[in-house]
Design a protein around this motif. Structure first.
Motif, mmCIF file in Angstrom:
data_model
loop_
_atom_site.group_PDB
_atom_site.id
_atom_site.type_symbol
_atom_site.label_atom_id
_atom_site.label_comp_id
_atom_site.label_asym_id
_atom_site.label_seq_id
_atom_site.Cartn_x
_atom_site.Cartn_y
_atom_site.Cartn_z
ATOM 1 N N THR A 5 0.864 -1.186 0.000
ATOM 2 C CA THR A 5 0.000 0.000 0.000
ATOM 3 C C THR A 5 0.905 1.243 0.000
ATOM 4 O O THR A 5 2.131 1.118 -0.047
ATOM 5 C CB THR A 5 -0.923 0.003 1.234
ATOM 6 N N PHE A 6 0.307 2.419 0.049
ATOM 7 C CA PHE A 6 1.101 3.657 0.015
ATOM 8 C C PHE A 6 1.385 4.196 1.412
ATOM 9 O O PHE A 6 2.463 4.665 1.701
ATOM 10 C CB PHE A 6 0.372 4.739 -0.793
ATOM 11 N N ARG A 7 0.338 4.099 2.279
ATOM 12 C CA ARG A 7 0.485 4.672 3.615
ATOM 13 C C ARG A 7 0.423 3.562 4.653
ATOM 14 O O ARG A 7 0.136 2.435 4.316
ATOM 15 C CB ARG A 7 -0.608 5.729 3.847
ATOM 16 N N GLY A 8 0.719 3.921 5.880
ATOM 17 C CA GLY A 8 0.689 2.921 6.934
ATOM 18 C C GLY A 8 1.976 2.107 6.939
ATOM 19 O O GLY A 8 2.887 2.345 6.145
ATOM 20 N N LEU A 10 -9.148 5.298 -12.068
ATOM 21 C CA LEU A 10 -9.035 6.749 -11.872
ATOM 22 C C LEU A 10 -7.602 7.248 -11.912
ATOM 23 O O LEU A 10 -7.353 8.410 -12.211
ATOM 24 C CB LEU A 10 -9.658 7.135 -10.525
ATOM 25 N N HIS A 11 -6.655 6.379 -11.571
ATOM 26 C CA HIS A 11 -5.241 6.810 -11.520
ATOM 27 C C HIS A 11 -4.390 6.153 -12.597
ATOM 28 O O HIS A 11 -3.169 6.110 -12.478
ATOM 29 C CB HIS A 11 -4.664 6.540 -10.124
ATOM 30 N N GLY A 12 -5.039 5.620 -13.636
ATOM 31 C CA GLY A 12 -4.291 5.056 -14.760
ATOM 32 C C GLY A 12 -3.977 3.585 -14.575
ATOM 33 O O GLY A 12 -4.591 2.891 -13.742
ATOM 34 N N GLY A 48 -10.566 -0.738 1.264
ATOM 35 C CA GLY A 48 -9.100 -0.656 1.289
ATOM 36 C C GLY A 48 -8.520 0.653 0.804
ATOM 37 O O GLY A 48 -7.516 0.653 0.100
ATOM 38 N N THR A 49 -9.134 1.753 1.213
ATOM 39 C CA THR A 49 -8.524 3.054 0.885
ATOM 40 C C THR A 49 -8.445 3.914 2.137
ATOM 41 O O THR A 49 -9.362 3.902 2.961
ATOM 42 C CB THR A 49 -9.296 3.799 -0.230
ATOM 43 N N SER A 50 -7.336 4.666 2.252
ATOM 44 C CA SER A 50 -7.196 5.571 3.397
ATOM 45 C C SER A 50 -8.078 6.800 3.213
ATOM 46 O O SER A 50 -8.246 7.590 4.126
ATOM 47 C CB SER A 50 -5.735 6.002 3.547
ATOM 48 N N PHE A 51 -8.630 6.952 2.019
ATOM 49 C CA PHE A 51 -9.594 8.013 1.733
ATOM 50 C C PHE A 51 -8.998 9.406 1.936
ATOM 51 O O PHE A 51 -9.632 10.312 2.446
ATOM 52 C CB PHE A 51 -10.834 7.826 2.632
ATOM 53 N N ILE A 99 -15.069 -1.118 4.036
ATOM 54 C CA ILE A 99 -14.312 -2.283 4.510
ATOM 55 C C ILE A 99 -12.846 -1.870 4.563
ATOM 56 O O ILE A 99 -12.262 -1.470 3.546
ATOM 57 C CB ILE A 99 -14.495 -3.497 3.570
ATOM 58 N N ASN A 100 -12.278 -1.933 5.750
ATOM 59 C CA ASN A 100 -10.896 -1.487 5.930
ATOM 60 C C ASN A 100 -10.346 -2.153 7.190
ATOM 61 O O ASN A 100 -11.111 -2.621 8.028
ATOM 62 C CB ASN A 100 -10.854 0.052 6.078
ATOM 63 N N LEU A 101 -9.029 -2.157 7.297
ATOM 64 C CA LEU A 101 -8.427 -2.701 8.522
ATOM 65 C C LEU A 101 -8.672 -1.781 9.696
ATOM 66 O O LEU A 101 -8.676 -2.201 10.850
ATOM 67 C CB LEU A 101 -6.910 -2.857 8.345
HETATM 68 P P1 OAD Z 1 -3.311 3.884 1.040
HETATM 69 O O1 OAD Z 1 -2.010 3.174 1.122
HETATM 70 O O2 OAD Z 1 -3.319 5.333 1.363
HETATM 71 O O3 OAD Z 1 -4.365 3.188 2.001
HETATM 72 C C1 OAD Z 1 -4.561 1.809 2.012
HETATM 73 C C2 OAD Z 1 -5.727 1.503 2.938
HETATM 74 O O4 OAD Z 1 -6.013 0.127 2.845
HETATM 75 C C3 OAD Z 1 -5.458 1.827 4.412
HETATM 76 O O5 OAD Z 1 -6.581 2.544 4.933
HETATM 77 C C4 OAD Z 1 -5.351 0.435 5.065
HETATM 78 O O6 OAD Z 1 -5.857 0.422 6.388
HETATM 79 C C5 OAD Z 1 -6.222 -0.409 4.142
HETATM 80 N N1 OAD Z 1 -5.859 -1.831 4.070
HETATM 81 C C6 OAD Z 1 -4.628 -2.380 4.030
HETATM 82 N N2 OAD Z 1 -4.689 -3.711 3.888
HETATM 83 C C7 OAD Z 1 -6.021 -4.026 3.805
HETATM 84 C C8 OAD Z 1 -6.757 -5.243 3.642
HETATM 85 N N3 OAD Z 1 -6.147 -6.416 3.517
HETATM 86 N N4 OAD Z 1 -8.111 -5.176 3.602
HETATM 87 C C9 OAD Z 1 -8.755 -3.972 3.750
HETATM 88 N N5 OAD Z 1 -8.111 -2.805 3.904
HETATM 89 C C10 OAD Z 1 -6.769 -2.819 3.929
HETATM 90 O O7 OAD Z 1 -3.903 3.596 -0.426
HETATM 91 P P2 OAD Z 1 -4.997 4.413 -1.245
HETATM 92 O O8 OAD Z 1 -6.056 4.931 -0.345
HETATM 93 O O9 OAD Z 1 -5.401 3.550 -2.363
HETATM 94 O O10 OAD Z 1 -2.224 7.778 -5.880
HETATM 95 O O11 OAD Z 1 -4.151 5.621 -1.790
HETATM 96 C C11 OAD Z 1 -4.759 6.532 -2.651
HETATM 97 C C12 OAD Z 1 -3.753 7.056 -3.636
HETATM 98 O O12 OAD Z 1 -2.615 7.580 -2.939
HETATM 99 C C13 OAD Z 1 -3.155 6.013 -4.565
HETATM 100 O O13 OAD Z 1 -3.974 5.723 -5.675
HETATM 101 C C14 OAD Z 1 -1.878 6.682 -4.993
HETATM 102 C C15 OAD Z 1 -1.409 7.196 -3.658
HETATM 103 O O14 OAD Z 1 -0.546 8.278 -3.686
HETATM 104 C C16 OAD Z 1 -1.489 8.016 -6.963
HETATM 105 O O15 OAD Z 1 -0.503 7.368 -7.243
HETATM 106 C C17 OAD Z 1 -2.001 9.144 -7.776
#
Ligand code: OAD
Length: 252
Positions: free
Chosen positions: A38-41, A121-123, A190-193, A215-217
């Motif tokens: 993932t990107f964050r966390g 949305l992001h390619g 699964g998005t940090s929103f 649905i998220n952790l």
């Molecule tokens: P993030 O890395 O910000 O967030 C991932 C989310 O998924 C977190 O809220 C975690 O708690 C959750 N998570 C992790 N494992 C999981 C699992 N097994 N089941 C459910 N949830 C889980 O990723 P995004 O929100 O997708 O943009 O990040 C958004 C955008 O930021 C990406 O598309 C990218 C990034 O910079 C670009 O590259 C333009």
């Protein structure tokens, strides 16, 4: 009625039984169980790498080799990954619902799992184009070569992903907005929103009265707007929901 299921899931199942059109809005978390970081966390890409050095156009012009190498590194991870039970369950849902997937992910895994309608949305990390003449190139054109290639016109070839400061693909975005406006319910998985304008899509769905399931952790900025939030792995929760839904729907 659903005495064996907790109240949160009962609400989701009741809504599913009366729904036809469902949107799944997904982020990096849905692909985490496929081994894609993932990107964050904890363990997130932005903990180890700096977005300002890798994910914007100026960085690419300044150091195209570095940016290219980073995308090749991520492409190899994606190439070796398989869709997990989360992606597969969303594709299986097409048996019962009109499903639209709106994803922030660039990894192609929803399509590989069999989802038919996917708005990226992001390619897409497997696609590229020349910044000068816009000629398109697929990942296979470069195989595993880490050295940046130039287009026959001499222009630099960049990944077809949205970088910070860039517009989202307009057709994909407006199709996603329409899907969110016209659905019966939306799952946000699964998005940090935290990244806009993508995050506007679930908010717009909620404002227009759609039933929203997260649905998220863990809790996110969206949790307070959700009708129901389920905390746990998408690859476990989504198949469970489908099994529970099928039990009721098929009366088994
Ligand atoms: P993030 O890395 O910000 O967030 C991932 C989310 O998924 C977190 O809220 C975690 O708690 C959750 N998570 C992790 N494992 C999981 C699992 N097994 N089941 C459910 N949830 C889980 O990723 P995004 O929100 O997708 O943009 O990040 C958004 C955008 O930021 C990406 O598309 C990218 C990034 O910079 C670009 O590259 C333009």
């Amino acid at each position: 009625m659903f005495y064996f299921i907790d109240m949160q899931r009962e609400k989701i199942l009741e809504k599913l039984l009366s729904s036809k059109k469902i949107v799944f809005f997904t982020g990096a978390g849905i692909s985490a169980e496929s081994g894609i970081p993932t990107f964050r966390g904890e363990g997130g890409l932005w903990k180890k790498f700096k977005p300002e050095e890798l994910a914007n156009f100026n960085a690419f012009i300044k150091n195209p080799e570095l940016v290219w190498e980073w995308y090749q590194y991520r492409r190899k991870i994606v190439k070796n990954a398989e869709p997990n039970l989360g992606h597969k369950t969303i594709a299986l849902m097409q048996k019962y619902f009109d499903v639209t997937v709106v994803t922030q992910n660039v990894d192609n895994l929803h399509i590989r799992a069999g989802s038919n309608l996917v708005h990226e949305l992001h390619g897409n990390i497997e696609k590229n184009y020349c910044i000068k003449c816009k000629k398109r190139y697929d990942y296979v054109d470069f195989n595993d070569d880490d050295k940046i290639s130039k287009c026959e016109c001499g222009g630099l070839i960049r990944p077809d992903v949205v970088w910070f400061g860039e517009m989202l693909p307009q057709v994909q975005f407006s199709n996603s907005e329409n899907a969110a406006k016209n659905c019966d319910m939306i799952f946000v998985v699964g998005t940090s929103f935290l990244v806009y304008p993508a995050a506007d899509i679930p908010i717009k769905a909620k404002i227009s009265g759609k039933f929203l399931v997260e649905i998220n952790l863990e809790e996110t900025e969206l949790t307070r707007f959700a009708d129901v939030s389920l905390f746990g792995s998408a690859g476990i929760i989504l198949p469970q929901l489908l099994i529970e839904f099928e039990k009721i729907k098929l009366n088994v």
